[in-house]
Design a protein around this motif. Structure first.
Motif, mmCIF file in Angstrom:
data_model
loop_
_atom_site.group_PDB
_atom_site.id
_atom_site.type_symbol
_atom_site.label_atom_id
_atom_site.label_comp_id
_atom_site.label_asym_id
_atom_site.label_seq_id
_atom_site.Cartn_x
_atom_site.Cartn_y
_atom_site.Cartn_z
ATOM 1 N N THR A 142 0.240 13.771 -3.566
ATOM 2 C CA THR A 142 1.204 12.806 -4.117
ATOM 3 C C THR A 142 2.633 13.141 -3.708
ATOM 4 O O THR A 142 3.547 12.360 -3.966
ATOM 5 N N GLY B 202 5.838 7.309 -9.608
ATOM 6 C CA GLY B 202 4.571 8.045 -9.597
ATOM 7 C C GLY B 202 4.657 9.403 -10.254
ATOM 8 O O GLY B 202 3.633 9.966 -10.674
ATOM 9 N N SER C 243 0.704 7.908 -12.954
ATOM 10 C CA SER C 243 -0.115 8.002 -11.746
ATOM 11 C C SER C 243 -0.694 6.640 -11.371
ATOM 12 O O SER C 243 -1.308 5.968 -12.217
ATOM 13 N N PRO C 244 -0.528 6.229 -10.118
ATOM 14 C CA PRO C 244 -1.118 4.940 -9.691
ATOM 15 C C PRO C 244 -2.642 4.991 -9.639
ATOM 16 O O PRO C 244 -3.290 3.939 -9.644
ATOM 17 N N GLN C 245 -3.234 6.193 -9.603
ATOM 18 C CA GLN C 245 -4.695 6.313 -9.591
ATOM 19 C C GLN C 245 -5.258 6.371 -11.014
ATOM 20 O O GLN C 245 -6.235 5.698 -11.332
ATOM 21 N N LYS D 170 0.835 -1.205 0.000
ATOM 22 C CA LYS D 170 0.000 0.000 0.000
ATOM 23 C C LYS D 170 0.869 1.254 0.000
ATOM 24 O O LYS D 170 0.523 2.260 -0.624
ATOM 25 N N ASN E 105 1.863 2.024 -3.344
ATOM 26 C CA ASN E 105 0.692 2.304 -4.192
ATOM 27 C C ASN E 105 0.442 1.210 -5.230
ATOM 28 O O ASN E 105 0.053 1.477 -6.364
ATOM 29 N N PRO F 276 -3.275 2.702 -13.188
ATOM 30 C CA PRO F 276 -2.637 1.740 -12.273
ATOM 31 C C PRO F 276 -1.915 0.598 -12.980
ATOM 32 O O PRO F 276 -0.916 0.096 -12.480
ATOM 33 N N SER G 36 7.472 4.568 -5.177
ATOM 34 C CA SER G 36 6.204 5.261 -5.402
ATOM 35 C C SER G 36 6.433 6.706 -5.811
ATOM 36 O O SER G 36 5.788 7.213 -6.747
#
Length: 643
Positions: A212, A138, A142-144, A92, A95, A147, A134
């Protein structure tokens, strides 16, 4: 006229280029001389020991027995109870989906058991490298928003980490790890712990939206700007879990035999958190959970490695930086626990083992792994005897992935945040920072550069600032080498630093100086000026004409090498001294230095009679010379009086 009792310096013919080059390479790349024991072995035994050297498994496995396995079985099960919550938590932090944290504790332990040289190191993911991956990756993906691309770049960065570590191991370039000084690592780990702890406020307060960025100002700003998202229920649960974890750590410090309580505490938090979230329907009260965890072993990921030129600079950079940090941390931890058992680990073997772990891991849905301190400490305290404890952990993780993984879907994110915060609080070594301040202020500055740089700018900038300061200090040591005036300790034949030993006596008519570093272009001018200043200071102190300096003795015992600029500086120094009526003599030059001086004809220029084996020989010859010149002068004066 020379003193007939002096010992002669060995002016042997200089070694050939090939011989000298081979010796230098051996000293640089094989300082431990790993193949020394194999020189006189039979070919079959030599082959056997060579295989055992490169694959340590074959060294300890033939002698393995059930008695050792009992200890390793207990240790392996114990570290598995820590690996599960840590794997989910650090995934987590990176990410990526939590299941990949569990994957990363399955394949790598088997690889390390084959190639690793430490008996006590337990492998797994680490918080600092998870966050650094990350942050670095990142910034590009972007991990959002994407992903899938982000996960593929994480695998690619892990692959480059493995290539980098393996290459360093095979090329015997472990010397690069030494550029991460103890002060740098202390500051970097402390700064990383601070920003990781602050980032866990997102989980503690149950925030949905977050920054972020990783620096302290951005993180605290994001926490307070999102006050409308704070959930008191999540905060209460988080504080309870954190208090419990900190109590178990305190209990371990007070009663070391109860280490197992602290070891299983994270697993207890995860299990209790799962039960609480399931029965209390925690999601309805703002307490977020991990979500779905698929059952099954690691799927292959080699096809997902992304070498697109658009992303290559980011993945290579992430791989190199995290690889260096993970390598330094893992090797240092392995050595620390080996020392406790009066054992040794091979840094180059460890680099190869870490490299293979990450290469194979990147092919099997794992991200960066190394030897975390907390897991290794638990492994050590649980009584592990060999790397078999990693094999046991691997099998336990296999069973978890096959049968138990879905049960952890209800793990509250606040429980993972509490676990990470508890682990990170132990990485801030305040006592060591205070110790650095008391012992060496520059080391303290290097430590603070990493600590504050990581905390307030970014992890890679903080690391580069600290390493840059450490290199600047090393350059200062090189450009301004140590030199001292020697005096004789009364009632002995010892010559020591006159400043350190004020009771030492100076040598009448002679100045003895000791140089303590290689002499080459970067420091030769300074050495010349420093020597002339010593002479000026010495002549300025003495008002008596009988105490005038007539001999300069340079002790080169601590000078390991010299280049042509250094030799030219000595020739120039000799010309200056000749104009002042001072004779230059060299004491105990090492073989590399003497060979260069011979090839450059420096020994012929000043005469081989000006080289001495010891300071005592040189001083005795000076006294003999001074006595002879004094007798000659008196005879000359008597002759003039007679006339």
């Amino acid at each position: 006229m020379a003193n007939p009792s002096r010992q002669a310096v060995n002016f042997a013919a200089p070694r050939g280029f090939a011989t000298a080059f081979k010796a230098d390479c051996k000293e640089t790349f094989f300082p431990d001389d790993p193949f020394h024991e194999m020189k006189h072995e039979k070919p079959l035994n030599k082959l056997k020991k060579t295989i055992q050297y490169f694959i340590p498994l074959f060294e300890w496995l033939p002698n393995y027995n059930l008695r050792l396995f009992r200890y390793d079985l207990l240790a392996g099960i114990t570290i598995t109870s820590l690996a599960i919550p840590q794997g989910i938590s650090y995934a987590k932090l990176a990410n990526i989906p939590p299941i990949y944290g569990l994957y990363s504790s399955f394949i790598p332990p088997f690889v390390y058991a084959i190639f690793g040289s430490s008996k006590h190191l337990a492998v797994g993911t680490v918080a600092a490298c998870s966050l650094l991956l990350s942050e670095t990756v990142g910034a590009k993906a972007s991990p959002q928003d994407d992903p899938t691309l982000y996960l593929h770049l994480i695998f690619t960065a892990t692959f480059f980490t493995g290539i980098f570590q393996t290459a360093l191991g095979f090329l015997r370039l472990g010397i690069l790890v030494d550029f991460l000084s103890h002060s740098t690592i202390t500051g970097f780990m402390g700064g990383t712990a601070i920003i990781i702890c602050l980032q866990q406020l997102k989980g503690i307060f149950g925030l949905v939206h977050f920054t972020t960025h990783t620096d302290v100002v951005s993180v605290l700003g994001a926490v307070f700007r999102r006050r409308n998202e704070w959930r008191w229920e999540s905060a209460v649960v988080g504080i309870i879990f954190l208090a419990f974890l900190q109590f178990t750590r305190y209990l371990r410090q007070k009663r070391p035999k109860l280490f197992w309580v602290s070891a299983i505490a994270p697993m207890v938090v995860v299990v209790v958190g799962c039960l609480f979230a399931f029965f209390a329907h925690a999601e309805k009260h703002g307490i977020q959970i991990v979500g779905e965890l698929k059952k099954g072993l690691n799927p292959p990921s080699i096809q997902y490695l992304n070498f697109d030129p658009q992303y290559l600079p980011v993945t290579v950079r992430a791989g190199l930086i995290t690889g260096l940090i993970a390598m330094a941390e893992g090797i240092a931890i392995g050595r620390s626990f080996a020392i406790m058992k009066s054992e040794q680990t091979d840094g180059n073997k460890e680099m190869i083992a870490f490299g293979f772990m990450n290469i194979i891991g990147s092919f099997t849905s794992c991200y960066l792994t190394t030897g975390p301190f907390s897991k290794t400490a638990v492994n050590f305290n649980a009584g592990c005897r060999t790397a078999m404890s990693n094999v046991v952990m691997g099998f336990c993780m296999m069973l978890t992935l096959l049968f138990l993984a879905p049960l952890f879907r209800y793990t509250p994110l606040v429980a993972l945040s509490a676990i990470i915060m508890s682990e990170m609080l132990g990485l801030i070594n305040y006592d060591e920072m205070i110790h650095l301040f008391k012992v060496d202020k520059f080391d303290f500055v290097i430590c603070m550069a990493a600590f504050l740089g990581v905390s307030f700018i970014s992890m890679d900038v903080g690391l580069m600032l600290s390493v840059g300061l450490a290199l600047l200090r090393a350059l200062l040591y090189v450009a301004r080498p140590a030199a001292c005036k020697l005096g004789k300790i009364p009632n002995s034949s010892l010559y020591r630093d006159a400043e350190q030993y004020p009771g030492s006596t100076p040598i009448q008519g002679a100045l003895v100086l000791q140089l303590g570093s290689p002499i080459y272009f970067a420091n030769s001018t300074y050495i010349r000026e420093r020597v002339l200043r010593y002479i000026k200071e010495e002549q300025g102190v003495s008002d008596s004409k009988t105490d005038i300096i007539e001999h300069l003795l340079l002790d080169l015992s601590g000078v390991s090498s010299i280049d042509m600029t250094g030799i030219e500086t000595f020739l120039e120094l000799r010309r200056i001294l000749d104009s002042k009526g001072i004779k230059l003599s060299i004491v105990n030059p090492r073989i590399e230095v003497l060979e260069k001086m011979t090839l450059a004809k420096f020994t012929d220029a000043i005469g081989k009679e000006s080289f001495y084996l010891s300071i005592e020989d040189a001083v005795q010859n000076c006294r003999f010379s001074l006595h002879s010149s004094k007798t000659t002068m008196e005879e000359s004066l008597n002759d003039q009086n007679v006339v």
